[in-house]
Design a protein around this motif. Structure first.
Motif, PDB file in Angstrom:
ATOM      1  N   ASN A 317       1.585  -2.691  14.468  1.00 22.57           N
ATOM      2  CA  ASN A 317       2.170  -4.720  14.912  1.00 22.57           C
ATOM      3  C   ASN A 317       3.305  -4.398  15.328  1.00 22.57           C
ATOM      4  O   ASN A 317       4.635  -4.499  14.245  1.00 22.57           O
ATOM      5  CB  ASN A 317       1.510  -4.522  13.158  1.00 22.57           C
ATOM      6  CG  ASN A 317       2.128  -6.227  13.231  1.00 22.57           C
ATOM      7  OD1 ASN A 317       2.295  -6.577  13.946  1.00 22.57           O
ATOM      8  ND2 ASN A 317       2.517  -7.019  12.135  1.00 22.57           N
ATOM      9  N   GLU A 320       7.263  -5.560  13.609  1.00 24.31           N
ATOM     10  CA  GLU A 320       7.439  -4.423  12.249  1.00 24.31           C
ATOM     11  C   GLU A 320       7.188  -3.080  12.256  1.00 24.31           C
ATOM     12  O   GLU A 320       8.145  -2.385  11.685  1.00 24.31           O
ATOM     13  CB  GLU A 320       6.009  -4.807  11.547  1.00 24.31           C
ATOM     14  CG  GLU A 320       5.569  -4.537  10.018  1.00 24.31           C
ATOM     15  CD  GLU A 320       4.577  -4.639   9.165  1.00 24.31           C
ATOM     16  OE1 GLU A 320       4.057  -5.374   9.536  1.00 24.31           O
ATOM     17  OE2 GLU A 320       4.076  -4.159   7.691  1.00 24.31           O
TER      18      GLU A 320
ATOM     19  N   LYS B  78       5.668  -6.193   0.951  1.00 26.27           N
ATOM     20  CA  LYS B  78       4.769  -6.618   1.694  1.00 26.27           C
ATOM     21  C   LYS B  78       3.574  -7.227   1.214  1.00 26.27           C
ATOM     22  O   LYS B  78       3.108  -5.656   0.551  1.00 26.27           O
ATOM     23  CB  LYS B  78       4.326  -5.310   2.698  1.00 26.27           C
ATOM     24  CG  LYS B  78       6.369  -5.174   3.761  1.00 26.27           C
ATOM     25  CD  LYS B  78       6.207  -4.348   5.365  1.00 26.27           C
ATOM     26  CE  LYS B  78       7.428  -3.862   5.845  1.00 26.27           C
ATOM     27  NZ  LYS B  78       6.860  -3.116   7.048  1.00 26.27           N
ATOM     28  N   ARG B  79       2.517  -7.450   1.929  1.00 25.68           N
ATOM     29  CA  ARG B  79       1.139  -7.683   1.830  1.00 25.68           C
ATOM     30  C   ARG B  79       0.994  -8.336   0.135  1.00 25.68           C
ATOM     31  O   ARG B  79      -0.665  -8.110  -0.189  1.00 25.68           O
ATOM     32  CB  ARG B  79       0.669  -6.369   1.607  1.00 25.68           C
ATOM     33  CG  ARG B  79       0.270  -6.650   3.227  1.00 25.68           C
ATOM     34  CD  ARG B  79       0.022  -4.428   3.773  1.00 25.68           C
ATOM     35  NE  ARG B  79      -1.416  -4.966   3.554  1.00 25.68           N
ATOM     36  CZ  ARG B  79      -2.263  -3.680   4.021  1.00 25.68           C
ATOM     37  NH1 ARG B  79      -1.476  -2.348   4.544  1.00 25.68           N
ATOM     38  NH2 ARG B  79      -3.237  -3.592   3.798  1.00 25.68           N
ATOM     39  N   MET B  97       6.907  -9.565   3.903  1.00 19.91           N
ATOM     40  CA  MET B  97       5.986  -9.081   5.046  1.00 19.91           C
ATOM     41  C   MET B  97       4.862  -9.950   4.561  1.00 19.91           C
ATOM     42  O   MET B  97       4.877  -9.121   3.743  1.00 19.91           O
ATOM     43  CB  MET B  97       6.443  -8.128   5.737  1.00 19.91           C
ATOM     44  CG  MET B  97       7.307  -8.278   6.670  1.00 19.91           C
ATOM     45  SD  MET B  97       6.787  -7.023   8.078  1.00 19.91           S
ATOM     46  CE  MET B  97       9.273  -7.296   9.666  1.00 19.91           C
ATOM     47  N   HIS B  98       4.261 -10.709   5.649  1.00 14.93           N
ATOM     48  CA  HIS B  98       2.538 -10.827   5.407  1.00 14.93           C
ATOM     49  C   HIS B  98       1.677 -11.107   4.265  1.00 14.93           C
ATOM     50  O   HIS B  98       0.987 -10.174   3.427  1.00 14.93           O
ATOM     51  CB  HIS B  98       1.898  -9.099   5.155  1.00 14.93           C
ATOM     52  CG  HIS B  98       2.217  -8.862   6.672  1.00 14.93           C
ATOM     53  ND1 HIS B  98       1.124  -8.943   7.607  1.00 14.93           N
ATOM     54  CD2 HIS B  98       2.555  -7.352   7.162  1.00 14.93           C
ATOM     55  CE1 HIS B  98       1.552  -8.669   8.473  1.00 14.93           C
ATOM     56  NE2 HIS B  98       3.322  -7.783   8.593  1.00 14.93           N
ATOM     57  N   TRP B 117       4.893 -13.194   9.304  1.00 11.71           N
ATOM     58  CA  TRP B 117       3.053 -13.346   9.126  1.00 11.71           C
ATOM     59  C   TRP B 117       3.106 -13.563   7.867  1.00 11.71           C
ATOM     60  O   TRP B 117       2.171 -13.350   7.555  1.00 11.71           O
ATOM     61  CB  TRP B 117       2.970 -11.542   9.709  1.00 11.71           C
ATOM     62  CG  TRP B 117       2.674 -11.244  10.625  1.00 11.71           C
ATOM     63  CD1 TRP B 117       2.193 -11.682  11.755  1.00 11.71           C
ATOM     64  CD2 TRP B 117       3.753 -10.879  11.445  1.00 11.71           C
ATOM     65  NE1 TRP B 117       2.565 -10.858  13.154  1.00 11.71           N
ATOM     66  CE2 TRP B 117       3.106 -10.504  12.552  1.00 11.71           C
ATOM     67  CE3 TRP B 117       5.333  -9.909  10.948  1.00 11.71           C
ATOM     68  CZ2 TRP B 117       3.881  -9.227  14.259  1.00 11.71           C
ATOM     69  CZ3 TRP B 117       5.459  -9.279  12.045  1.00 11.71           C
ATOM     70  CH2 TRP B 117       5.344  -9.222  12.979  1.00 11.71           C
TER      71      TRP B 117
END
Lengths: 427, 255, 576
Positions: A317, A320, B78-79, B97-98, B117
């Motif tokens: 990605n 990232e 993240k996520r 992120m995510h 994202w």
């Protein structure tokens, strides 16, 4: 005299050099450009492995340096392994294995040059051809955001503007050469036509060209990013009327505002030109094997750069998992740098972040990255002192020759020793 | 109603991947089980309790009645909320992120800033950000034809570049400014940008983008009649004609 | 190693479902052996699978990976103590290719198209594929030297070039893709039929194909020419197919095998004048194969779902990308050929895709002799190879076909003969189409059978042929074929119930064919000139070096090579 030697400087990967070797040393390089000859002649080497202690690099053995490197990588929770473009594919493959074993992020110098081109290709694909196709067939050559006269000195004569081939017996005089750039470079001065862009307007200019090509010129405003529409119409006419056209693009397109979208749009323009004539497009890759590390990584992981192995399976990605992003966010906690010089090529704040983590350097030559390295491991020069594989900017896969013996181990051998140490320490 | 509170107990700068922080994953679990859920600190597989202090109050029938509250700065996590179908996540500060990757339903409320994202490939549900958001809000994965397909994202502050890239449905609202290329290759979603942006709607074929501030437009859009909306005047464009698109862009002011 | 009590299908040796023990010694099938025993009591046992046409290595394959991160993220498997990490579905990474074939009981796969000039890349990737034995077919259909030899009617020089090209590419056989079209595509054109002249070269595809077939037989190569027809993928192209097959009726085979192998026949069995009246001509093609014995085919079966098309047929891929508005990669190789890559999704409700799906099945079911048909999906053009069990289940079960037909576009009922076909294949048919047939067609004497001396490549499946009815139990068949109980490669147990247990490197086959010195000399003078004037690389950097084939298996062909004339290939032959 060794004939047909490959040049390990730029992505042209010229394979017709003649190198004089005597007393186990390269004495003279013939047939290369100045940049290539100087690269092969070499300069001051790192003489011995070194490990930094109390702030000072001290001499060490290969065993000590490889063991320390393994220890750093194993202790790290997010090590990044970076470079890979100026060494052989064989070394690159060892690097991928090492990244897998230590759960690291594998990234390449493409991330700071043609990384955006790869993202563009992921959007659109790429209508390409080998450089020999250009040499034998192209009657229109466009250099967009690149300056081969300075950066790829033999490109014009061997492959493009000035090359003679089967359907291009007249060479330069049978061709039209166009340069699109933000300033009048040496390449622009040699061109038949120069289209000067306002910096950061590549995308909209390409969109306008696609409109004109698609018969919608009437919608396009009278000026686009400062260029009169008439000039764009004329340019598109030249492109349509070529028998075989090619766009070579460089960092001027990939690193100006718009980034990968510029490439994405240019790839569409070229695909659409094929409804009218033959048209191909190619990235002017910088390092001699930056195309190779992309191929090797894609084969091994499915992705050509910026692969994160931290969870055991490849994850890709960019943005990232790209080294600059990892450093800027202070995610990376160790770095292995091979055949690259991030200290010179990265933005200052990124270099500062790099300086804060343990750095392992593998390189034949000292460079500014050495100054912030904690472990320095000198290696043989790929393509001079070690055999191996490299890929030209058009994807041609060629074998690097070994010209002289070396007291230094190859990158491949050093990486294998680090892998052995990683396995030993883990067991 | 079940409330699960997490706060970070580590100051590591290495990022944490914790897609288990989601109502779907946690609803049916006791505190001890939640503590043992997997997370990744860089390349180390560890359990949530090694990184967070975790408290649970109440009971839940399912994810619908589960709320996860993230206390403190979660910008390195993240996520969170990946693939969640129901329930709520409330981040009292920033979230990494995510967040809301592939989200299908439920709510995420980020009181601070969101990372890149946000809501990638989202299909449903709602994400609200009180602060700013990073790049690629509601976008797709590299190489995919489709990004966000449904749901709503509302950002009170500004957003980064490539917002809603490959948008196939749903809506994104940014009160502030937006980076370059919002709504690129839009195939049917709607975007509202209160502030200004640059080159909206590149290669869009359907959907709409409204820009309340100023925008630099591509030469491949055809200018239509001006329209009035809520007392304000907008210039209307149709395109992107490089893709024979029929998307609609309303811009308060072109530059 | 001893494999006890399996129900063995080894049609090449006349064994059709007999209970017997198998012995492997020194990597080969033997009459007795020591070592570990595997219990295969009552289970289906066949030779290791052989894929004669698959795109597994080289620039096209890697281009597919690079342009499709969306695909690479599918099928992700982390590394484990035995396996490197895996990614991808239609374009799996090199490790996944080896493991996934092995899981299905396949032990051999051949890359279907590599240009000489970039064969080094192909071998770099083949070297990284674990477990499998492999080889690569070399492209000859648009090379300038071929076109000129054909134009000059100089068959001896053409044969010399084929031999040299195989050696330069470390290739196994002669692949011809859209002959002449690759050259025409260099200027954005194509050839439209067998008798269309290739621009600038004054030859026709018919002449190219016929001459290469003759050169192939002059050299006595183990495999015949391997042909991708002109006009592939276009409505009405079955006439080109039959016309081309007729052209080769008179060519004498130098070995006991076909004179032409047709690649992915499905893509050339189309009727209609355009996409609107597109229809199957599978029955007409099968009828031709039933009446003639000089040709074999592989199916190129289409299955519903994602695929990545990749071929040396550059103009075809450009047309695909425009039709589908899809990503398009192209690479034209100087003096040699073209290529392209386009991702797509086959939809069961799309009339064209549904008819394509049916044609593959028609070809297999209507061609009476299974030795003439290899089961393939032209991976990853028609579908990824991991779907072979689905194809086999369809071939063995009419009820499964009926279930599927009920879900696909209704034009399958009126534009194909599939709904009327009653044939249900048995295990002998399957063993032929996936093992014995492809090995014989490729000319691999030690593959595809379990006779004494054959390679110790064996697949054991969790199926009891004596108890199961594949027609009814097609779901069981499909599941069992996807994960072999045991896969044995060269006497090593490499997979058990879908788990990879070991990943030894496989061998690479290539063909070293000798030619008369005078012809070689004439050829080299011409080639030297071509390198001086036209190629962008030096002749000395062109040939694939031995370093790229760490486990070679060199097959000798052509004239006897005199001692000392080519030491490197002798050395390689000894090593093998």
């Amino acid at each position: 005299m060794t004939e047909d030697v490959l040049c390990t400087f730029c992505g042209c990967l010229c394979d017709d050099l003649r190198v004089e070797v005597a007393d186990g040393r390269v004495q003279k390089v013939r047939g290369a450009c100045r940049l290539g000859a100087s690269k092969i002649m070499g300069h001051d080497r790192i003489k011995t492995p070194m490990i930094r202690e109390d702030g000072v690099l001290r001499e060490a053995t290969y065993d000590q340096a490889c063991a320390r490197a393994a220890q750093i990588l194993l202790e790290a929770k997010r090590p990044v392994l970076y470079g890979w473009a100026s060494t052989s594919c064989e070394a690159d493959r060892k690097g991928i294995l090492l990244a897998e074993e230590v759960g690291g992020v594998m990234d390449t110098t493409a991330t700071v040059c043609h990384g955006p081109s790869i993202l563009g290709i992921e959007e659109k694909g790429l209508a390409g051809a080998t450089l020999g196709q250009v040499k034998n067939r192209a009657d229109l050559i466009i250099f967009w955001g690149c300056n081969p006269a300075e950066a790829h000195p033999r490109h014009a004569l061997r492959y493009s503007s000035n090359a003679c081939g089967r359907f291009t017996p007249e060479g330069r005089s049978g061709r039209k050469v166009m340069v699109v750039d933000v300033r009048e470079t040496r390449s622009a001065k040699n061109a038949d036509k120069f289209l000067r862009l306002i910096p950061g307007t590549d995308y909209e200019v390409i969109s306008a060209m696609r409109m004109i090509l698609g018969g919608k010129a009437d919608v396009v405003p009278e000026t686009v990013a400062g260029l009169p529409k008439t000039q764009l119409v004329e340019t598109v006419e030249i492109m349509k009327n070529a028998r075989f056209g090619v766009i070579f693009f460089g960092l001027g397109m990939t690193h100006s505002r718009g980034r990968y979208k510029n490439v994405d749009n240019a790839l569409s323009l070229v695909a659409e030109l094929n409804a009218f004539t033959k048209f191909v497009v190619m990235a002017m890759r910088g390092h001699y094997n930056v195309a190779g590390i992309g191929q090797v990584m894609a084969c091994a992981s499915g992705y050509p750069m910026s692969v994160d192995y931290s969870r055991g399976a490849p994850y890709f990605n960019p943005g990232e998992t790209t080294i600059c992003d990892l450093l800027n966010r202070k995610e990376a906690d160790a770095a292995l740098v091979i055949a690259a010089d991030p200290a010179s090529n990265f933005p200052r704040s990124t270099v500062e972040a790099l300086a804060e983590v343990p750095v392992i350097q593998i390189d034949p030559f000292e460079n500014p990255t050495t100054l912030l390295a904690d472990v320095v491991i000198p290696s043989a020069i790929a393509g001079v002192e070690a055999e191996g594989t490299a890929y030209r900017m058009d994807g041609m896969c060629l074998r690097l020759r070994k010209l002289v013996d070396s007291e230094f181990p190859s990158d491949e051998a050093i990486l294998q020793r680090i892998i052995d140490n990683v396995r030993r320490l883990r067991a | 109603m079940k409330t699960i509170r997490l706060s970070l107990t580590t100051e590591e700068t290495v990022p944490i991947e914790a897609e288990r922080i989601s109502p779907d994953q946690m609803a049916g679990l006791e505190l001890d089980q939640i503590k043992c859920l997997e997370a990744w600190l860089g390349n180390r597989r560890i359990t949530l309790d090694a990184l967070f202090s975790i408290q649970v109050e109440g009971e839940a029938q399912g994810p619908e009645s589960t709320t996860i509250v993230l206390e403190g700065d979660f910008s390195r996590v993240k996520r969170v909320g990946e693939r969640m179908t129901a329930g709520s996540v409330i981040a009292k500060g920033n979230l990494g992120m995510h967040a809301g990757n592939n989200m299908i339903g439920g709510d995420i409320h980020i009181m601070g800033d969101a990372g890149d994202w946000l809501g990638r490939e989202m299909r449903g549900g709602k994400i609200v950000v009180d602060g700013d958001a990073g790049n690629y809000v509601g976008a797709g994965y590299r190489g995919e034809r489709c990004g966000m397909r449904g749901g709503d994202i509302v950002i009170a502050g500004s957003a980064g570049a490539f917002l809603g890239e490959h948008l196939c449905g749903g809506s994104i609202r940014v009160e502030g400014n937006c980076g370059d290329f919002p709504g690129a290759a839009n195939q049917g979603g709607s975007i509202f940008i209160g502030g200004s942006t640059h080159l909206p709607g590149a290669e869009m074929v359907k959907g709409s983008i409204i820009v309340g501030g100023h925008a630099h437009m591509l030469p491949s859009f055809v200018r239509m009649e001006d329209v009035e909306m809520e007392g304000e005047r907008f210039v209307k464009f149709s395109g992107d004609l490089v893709e024979n698109g029929k998307g609609e862009i309303l811009v308060a002011e072109t530059v | 190693m001893i494999i006890r009590g399996g129900i063995v299908y080894d049609p090449a040796n006349g064994i059709y479902g007999e209970e017997m023990d198998l012995f492997i010694e020194g990597g080969r099938i033997a009459e007795e052996a020591a070592g570990p025993e595997l219990d295969a009591s009552g289970l289906l046992v066949m030779p290791g699978g052989v894929d004669a046409h698959s795109h597994i290595a080289g620039t096209k394959v890697n281009t597919g990976r690079i342009m499709r991160p969306d695909d690479s993220r599918m099928g992700t498997e982390p590394r484990n103590p035995v396996c490197r990490p895996c990614t991808g579905y239609t374009v799996p990474n090199c490790y996944a290719i080896g493991y996934r074939y092995a899981r299905m009981g396949y032990t051999t796969a051949f890359e279907a198209a590599t240009p000489i000039i970039n064969a080094r890349h192909t071998h770099e990737e083949l070297e990284e594929i674990p477990i499998l034995d492999k080889g690569a077919l070399t492209l000859f259909g648009s090379n300038w030297t071929v076109l000129e030899c054909v134009r000059d009617k100089d068959l001896a020089k053409l044969a010399a070039y084929v031999a040299w090209g195989l050696r330069a590419s470390r290739g196994y056989g002669v692949k011809i893709v859209n002959p002449g079209g690759g050259e025409a595509w260099g200027f954005g054109a194509n050839v439209k039929g067998l008798y269309d002249t290739v621009p600038n070269f004054d030859v026709t595809p018919a002449e190219i194909i016929e001459s290469l077939a003759k050169a192939n037989e002059m050299l006595g190569l183990p495999h015949s020419i391997h042909l991708h027809f002109n006009n592939l993928g276009k409505p009405g192209n079955y006439t080109t197919a039959i016309e081309t097959l007729d052209l080769l009726k008179g060519v004498q085979a130098s070995r006991m095998r076909q004179v032409v192998h047709i690649a992915h026949m499905q893509f050339s069995a189309y009727g209609g004048t355009g996409w609107k009246d597109f229809e199957s001509k599978g029955p007409a093609i099968a009828d031709y194969f039933n009446r003639h014995s000089h040709a074999t085919m592989d199916l190129g079966m289409v299955l519903f779902g994602p695929a990545t098309t990749m071929t040396a047929d550059g103009p075809l891929e450009y047309a695909n990308s425009r039709l589908l508005h899809a990503k398009w990669a192209n690479c034209d190789y100087e003096l040699e050929d073209s290529s392209g890559v386009v991702p797509l999704v086959y939809g069961r409700k799309m009339p064209i895709n549904a008819i394509q799906w049916a044609i593959g099945l028609e070809l297999a079911l209507m061609t009476k002799d299974p030795w003439k048909v290899i089961m393939t999906t032209d991976h990853p053009n028609g579908a990824p190879f991991v779907n072979y069990p689905e194809v086999i289940a369809l071939l063995m079960s009419r009820p499964k076909r009926e279930e599927e037909i009920a879900t696909v576009h209704e034009l399958v009922k009126s534009r194909t003969a599939l709904p009327t076909l009653e044939r249900e294949m048995d295990w002998t048919d399957i063993a032929v189409m996936t093992r014995a047939g492809p090995a014989r067609i490729l000319g691999l004497e030690d593959k595809g059978h379990l006779g004494k001396g054959a390679d110790g490549d064996v697949a054991v499946y969790n199926l009891r042929p004596d108890e199961i009815d594949p027609s009814r139990d097609h779901a069981l068949v499909k599941a069992a074929l996807a994960k072999a109980r045991y896969t044995i490669k060269g006497g090593t147990l490499v997979a058990r119930d879908g788990e990879i247990l070991s990943a030894p490197p496989g061998r690479t086959y290539w063909v070293d064919a000798g030619v008369a010195e005078a012809d070689a000399n004439r050829l080299m003078a011409d080639l030297k000139d071509k390198f001086d004037r036209y190629y962008s690389i030096q002749i000395s950097n062109y040939m694939v070096q031995d370093a790229y084939i760490s486990h070679p298996n060199v097959i000798r062909a052509g004239l006897q090579v005199r001692e000392g004339e080519d030491r490197s290939s002798h050395a390689l032959a000894r090593e093998a």
